[in-house]
Design a protein around this motif. Structure first.
Motif, mmCIF file in Angstrom:
data_model
loop_
_atom_site.group_PDB
_atom_site.id
_atom_site.type_symbol
_atom_site.label_atom_id
_atom_site.label_comp_id
_atom_site.label_asym_id
_atom_site.label_seq_id
_atom_site.Cartn_x
_atom_site.Cartn_y
_atom_site.Cartn_z
ATOM 1 N N MET A 364 -10.981 -4.143 10.003
ATOM 2 C CA MET A 364 -11.165 -3.747 9.018
ATOM 3 C C MET A 364 -9.500 -3.058 8.490
ATOM 4 S SD MET A 364 -14.608 -1.930 9.501
ATOM 5 C CE MET A 364 -14.923 -0.810 7.822
ATOM 6 N N ILE A 365 -9.433 -2.604 9.239
ATOM 7 C CA ILE A 365 -7.732 -1.561 8.947
ATOM 8 C C ILE A 365 -6.677 -2.903 8.274
ATOM 9 C CG2 ILE A 365 -5.801 -0.026 9.416
ATOM 10 C CD1 ILE A 365 -7.283 1.545 11.378
ATOM 11 N N ILE A 366 -6.751 -3.854 9.420
ATOM 12 C CA ILE A 366 -6.094 -4.977 7.997
ATOM 13 C C ILE A 366 -6.352 -5.236 6.755
ATOM 14 C CG2 ILE A 366 -4.930 -7.605 8.781
ATOM 15 C CD1 ILE A 366 -5.536 -7.058 11.821
ATOM 16 N N ALA A 367 -7.786 -5.752 6.339
ATOM 17 C CA ALA A 367 -7.900 -6.098 5.629
ATOM 18 C C ALA A 367 -7.648 -5.181 3.926
ATOM 19 C CB ALA A 367 -9.137 -6.609 5.796
ATOM 20 N N ARG A 368 -7.903 -3.425 4.237
ATOM 21 C CA ARG A 368 -7.022 -2.544 3.063
ATOM 22 C C ARG A 368 -5.988 -2.074 3.448
ATOM 23 N NH1 ARG A 368 -10.204 0.552 0.563
ATOM 24 N NH2 ARG A 368 -9.088 2.646 0.019
ATOM 25 N N TYR A 369 -5.057 -2.161 4.524
ATOM 26 C CA TYR A 369 -3.742 -2.139 4.463
ATOM 27 C C TYR A 369 -2.593 -2.714 5.051
ATOM 28 C CZ TYR A 369 -6.446 2.869 4.362
ATOM 29 O OH TYR A 369 -7.276 3.148 3.961
ATOM 30 N N LEU A 370 -2.919 -3.673 5.614
ATOM 31 C CA LEU A 370 -1.620 -4.906 5.710
ATOM 32 C C LEU A 370 -1.697 -6.044 4.919
ATOM 33 C CD1 LEU A 370 -2.127 -2.300 8.201
ATOM 34 C CD2 LEU A 370 -1.094 -4.584 9.572
ATOM 35 N N LYS A 371 -2.549 -5.824 3.889
ATOM 36 C CA LYS A 371 -2.086 -7.336 2.695
ATOM 37 C C LYS A 371 -0.465 -7.206 2.689
ATOM 38 C CE LYS A 371 -6.681 -6.617 0.536
ATOM 39 N NZ LYS A 371 -7.131 -6.530 -0.720
ATOM 40 N N ASN A 372 0.428 -7.132 2.983
ATOM 41 C CA ASN A 372 1.838 -6.971 2.541
ATOM 42 C C ASN A 372 2.787 -6.681 3.662
ATOM 43 O OD1 ASN A 372 1.467 -7.393 -0.684
ATOM 44 N ND2 ASN A 372 1.003 -5.595 -0.699
ATOM 45 N N ALA A 373 2.221 -6.673 4.750
ATOM 46 C CA ALA A 373 2.931 -6.610 6.079
ATOM 47 C C ALA A 373 3.527 -7.819 6.735
ATOM 48 C CB ALA A 373 2.125 -5.906 7.240
ATOM 49 N N VAL A 374 3.334 -8.682 6.052
ATOM 50 C CA VAL A 374 3.260 -9.955 6.864
ATOM 51 C C VAL A 374 3.124 -11.175 5.259
ATOM 52 C CG1 VAL A 374 3.398 -11.862 8.311
ATOM 53 C CG2 VAL A 374 2.619 -9.035 9.097
#
Length: 550
Positions: A364-374
């Protein structure tokens, strides 16, 4: 002529003795029945004007107990014996302490009974009973003869034997213990219960290491809930010992009721070992039970806080089969903290914690906050999307396995587990439809895409809240500590996750217009995620330790 006179006198003497009783107290013929061989030979059923008092309520082998017969009116003859409780056999020997009494051989042992020496009226007679070894609870029985055809048979209170031991298990009492066949008299680590059947009730014994309470339960099955319980407890404030009768409903605290129709209670707390024994005239069960009157036996222990019993310190020892309390057969420990079937419940709890403390939370954290991290794609899709999809599908798979395991363990539906299974089913249903709905999501540029985004996010939030609530309820049911440390650890996890969301949300708003970073620079979101995962694993391991201690 002399011979004729002698014969006549002998004849009349025999008639006189047969009609006037045994004034010299030589009444061996009455040893078994304790009923005089003359007169009406039926004991009076009215309130006896006599009683038996004993100098102590419990005894050990070799102890000397003063037994006193008293009457508000005089009695001319008497017969006194000690009888084993349940078997009703003559036990022990007496020391004669006054001229009004004499010893009789009513069994294979001399002076195993006491009787009068003359028909002189008396209101008090005493004797000293010497306790033999290898004997269970006893009571004293006496026949008081007021006159030729008027007598009463009176019994004393039951005198318990201390310390509690396994000496008579299988011969005079039913026993259940952990470790199997341990002797609480010489093994302080022995958890033990016994019941001795007799006319009108049972003598129960329980013993174990506990600063709070030791309890025995009677159940129709091997699961906790809907059980009748006897509690031997030590108040943590007053340090007083008490015996209570209770009924448990589900996993809630049992409803305590006064121990009615009980007598001869003996309670002791020495060197950390708590023990109680008592005679109960009540029915074992407070509820309607199987007509066979057979039960699974539970043996549990735990703390008492502020005078209130708390959840047991570990899972109870549970018999491997039903048994009747009138049976003297031994049973073995079945369901316990090491039984394979209970391991299913442990695995269920561990899987649900993994699903919602690790894979689900990270996904859930990846979907909300890491869309542009990689930025680099993976298998033709954005990396964040592939990671999110993999973790959430894994979460649902883990949940399905845990869901099936708990139904296998319970063998159906748990009517007495409160809201926990209800919330679990709701979470399972919503989680199952979440990936299915994602398969039919509109295209990214579709005008209806926002409907999916909001419904998908809202459903995830509802699932997360209900899952955490279900975990809390599950931990409440099986917490092994009076301090409830597992609940506190779960609370720490919720706070830890909330802190991670707050930090990531603040960072997201601050950098909403500056997501582009120089190549090679590690994004702040990745650092926060790694720290979150480390803390997450620490909480998870702590709860795994707690589950292992169940």
């Amino acid at each position: 002529m002399d011979l004729l006179v002698y014969s006549v006198l002998l004849f009349y003497g025999a008639i006189f003795e047969s009609t006037s009783g045994y004034p010299n107290g030589n009444i061996i013929d009455a040893c078994n029945t304790m009923i005089p061989r003359h007169g009406n030979a039926v004991p009076k059923t009215s309130q006896a004007p006599y009683n038996i008092s004993i100098s102590r309520s419990s005894y050990s082998a070799g102890d000397e107990v003063t037994v006193t017969l008293r009457g508000t009116s005089a009695f001319k003859g008497f017969l006194l014996q000690a009888r084993t409780f349940g078997q009703d056999t003559i036990a022990g020997t007496f020391k004669i302490t006054n001229a009004d009494s004499q010893g009789l051989q009513c069994s294979s042992t001399m002076t195993s009974a006491v009787s009068h020496t003359s028909s002189r009226s008396k209101t008090t007679v005493s004797a000293v009973w010497v306790a033999p070894a290898g004997l269970g609870p006893v009571k004293f029985r006496a026949t008081f003869l007021a006159n030729y055809d008027e007598f009463w048979i009176v019994e004393s209170q039951i005198m318990q034997v201390i310390p509690i031991s396994n000496d008579l298990c299988g011969t005079q009492k039913f026993c259940f213990s952990s470790p199997a066949k341990c002797n609480p008299a010489n093994n302080t680590g022995c958890f033990f219960m016994s019941s001795t059947p007799a006319v009108g009730g049972f003598i129960f014994e329980m013993s174990g290491v506990s600063p709070g309470y030791v309890a025995i339960g009677f159940s129709d099955d091997q699961k906790m809930g809907n059980d009748d319980i006897y509690i031997c407890g030590r108040n943590d404030t007053t340090k007083q010992l008490a015996i209570q009768h209770a009924f448990s409903s589900g996993y809630s605290l049992p409803t305590v009721t006064p121990l009615a129709n009980a007598e001869s209670s003996v309670m002791n707390y020495t060197n950390g070992v708590l023990s109680c024994s008592f005679f109960s005239k009540s029915e074992i069960s407070l509820q309607a039970r199987d007509a066979s009157n057979q039960y699974y036996i539970f043996l549990a222990h735990g703390p008492i806080e502020n005078g209130q019993i708390k959840q047991h310190s570990q899972l109870p020892f549970i018999s491997d089969q039903k048994t009747a309390m009138t049976s003297l057969n031994s049973v073995s420990v079945g369901s316990s903290s090491t039984e394979p079937s209970f391991t299913l419940l442990k695995v269920h709890g561990a899987l649900m914690l993994i699903a919602w403390m690790t894979t689900g939370s990270i996904g859930m954290i990846i979907a909300r906050y890491l869309k542009n991290a990689v930025k680099k794609p993976l298998l033709g899709k954005d990396f964040w999307f592939q990671a999110h999809r993999f973790l959430m599908v894994l979460t649902v798979a883990i949940m399905i396995v845990g869901f099936v395991l708990v139904f296998v363990y319970v063998r159906g539906w748990s009517d007495d587990a409160g809201a926990h299974p209800v919330l679990g089913c709701i979470v399972m249903i919503l989680s199952f439809f979440q990936p299915i709905a994602a398969l039919f999501r509109p295209a990214p540029k579709s005008k209806r895409r926002f409907i999916f985004n909001w419904s998908h996010a809202l459903n995830a939030l509802v699932i997360k809240v209900l899952a955490v609530a279900a975990i809390f309820l599950g931990l409440l049911q099986h917490s092994t500590s009076g301090s409830g440390w597992m609940i506190k650890v779960m609370g720490g996890f919720v706070a830890w996750e909330a802190l991670a969301y707050i930090i990531l949300e603040v960072n997201s708003r601050l950098e909403r217009r500056e997501y582009e970073k120089p190549d090679g620079m590690v994004k702040k979101e990745m650092i926060v995620l790694l720290i979150f995962i480390c803390g997450n694993l620490a909480f998870l391991i702590a709860l795994f330790v707690g589950i292992g201690q169940l």
